[in-house]
Design an enzyme around this catalytic site. Structure first.
Site, PDB file in Angstrom:
ATOM      1  N   GLU A   1     -26.433  70.487 -42.319  1.00  0.00           N
ATOM      2  CA  GLU A   1     -25.164  69.806 -42.575  1.00  0.00           C
ATOM      3  C   GLU A   1     -25.275  68.316 -42.284  1.00  0.00           C
ATOM      4  O   GLU A   1     -26.210  67.853 -41.625  1.00  0.00           O
ATOM      5  CB  GLU A   1     -24.054  70.414 -41.708  1.00  0.00           C
TER       6      GLU A   1
ATOM      7  N   CYS B   1     -27.908  73.478 -48.672  1.00  0.00           N
ATOM      8  CA  CYS B   1     -27.816  74.906 -48.357  1.00  0.00           C
ATOM      9  C   CYS B   1     -29.202  75.461 -48.062  1.00  0.00           C
ATOM     10  O   CYS B   1     -30.221  74.925 -48.500  1.00  0.00           O
ATOM     11  CB  CYS B   1     -27.217  75.666 -49.543  1.00  0.00           C
TER      12      CYS B   1
ATOM     13  N   GLU C   1     -30.629  78.143 -49.225  1.00  0.00           N
ATOM     14  CA  GLU C   1     -31.329  78.634 -50.409  1.00  0.00           C
ATOM     15  C   GLU C   1     -32.089  77.501 -51.099  1.00  0.00           C
ATOM     16  O   GLU C   1     -33.267  77.648 -51.441  1.00  0.00           O
ATOM     17  CB  GLU C   1     -30.343  79.257 -51.409  1.00  0.00           C
TER      18      GLU C   1
ATOM     19  N   CYS D   1     -23.922  79.761 -53.230  1.00  0.00           N
ATOM     20  CA  CYS D   1     -22.907  78.942 -53.895  1.00  0.00           C
ATOM     21  C   CYS D   1     -23.343  78.670 -55.333  1.00  0.00           C
ATOM     22  O   CYS D   1     -24.463  79.013 -55.743  1.00  0.00           O
ATOM     23  CB  CYS D   1     -22.689  77.633 -53.130  1.00  0.00           C
TER      24      CYS D   1
END
Length: 159
Positions: free
Chosen positions: A63, A72, A74, A112
């Site tokens: 973050e 993210c 992934e 996402c």
């Protein structure tokens, strides 16, 4: 106008039902949550990618106070795998998350939209579908290929 229905095939599985390779990959994703940098959401996500050469590459969410500047888990794992092994196809990816209390989520989390697009592009790049393992403490899901998670995806045919 014609109303249509789209069915998404997937396996619902418990920890005891994972085969050895999938179990190893899920454990790597769970371990990757430990390297997450999530001081704002406290939602720690880990991903592990199994490559065709047998290597497992992990990543975690990172973050940033300026929200769009994070990444993210992934995409972190996929991009790291692509940088280290650019010509090796991805066989599978496992994703696990810890909630704000630090426990693994009971239900699996899903990638996402940005991550789904990157996973679809990765499949396209190597010309092979990948297994997607979404881990949850009480149940997990397995999808065979990104077309099940991102039907009607955008690709170079639209350019």
């Amino acid at each position: 106008m014609e109303n249509q229905t789209f069915h998404i095939p997937f396996l619902r599985i418990t920890d005891e039902e994972f085969n050895e390779a999938d179990h190893r990959l899920v454990e790597a994703a769970k371990t990757a949550t430990d390297t997450s940098y999530a001081p704002y959401s406290h939602f720690r996500v880990g991903a592990a990618v199994l490559l065709e050469n047998g290597e497992i590459v992990s990543g975690s969410n990172q973050e940033n106070a300026a929200t769009p500047n994070g990444i993210c888990a992934e995409r972190c794992a996929i991009f790291y795998a692509g940088a280290r092994f650019p010509d090796i196809a991805v066989k599978a990816i496992a994703i696990a998350a810890r909630d704000t209390s630090g426990l693994f989520t009971q239900r699996p989390i899903s990638p996402c939209g940005m991550c789904r697009q990157v996973l679809a592009e990765t499949e396209h790049r190597h010309g092979k579908p990948m297994r997607i393992l979404l881990y949850g403490a009480s149940t997990s899901y397995i999808f065979e290929g990104m077309n099940t998670l991102l039907p009607f995806c955008f690709d170079e045919s639209f350019l």
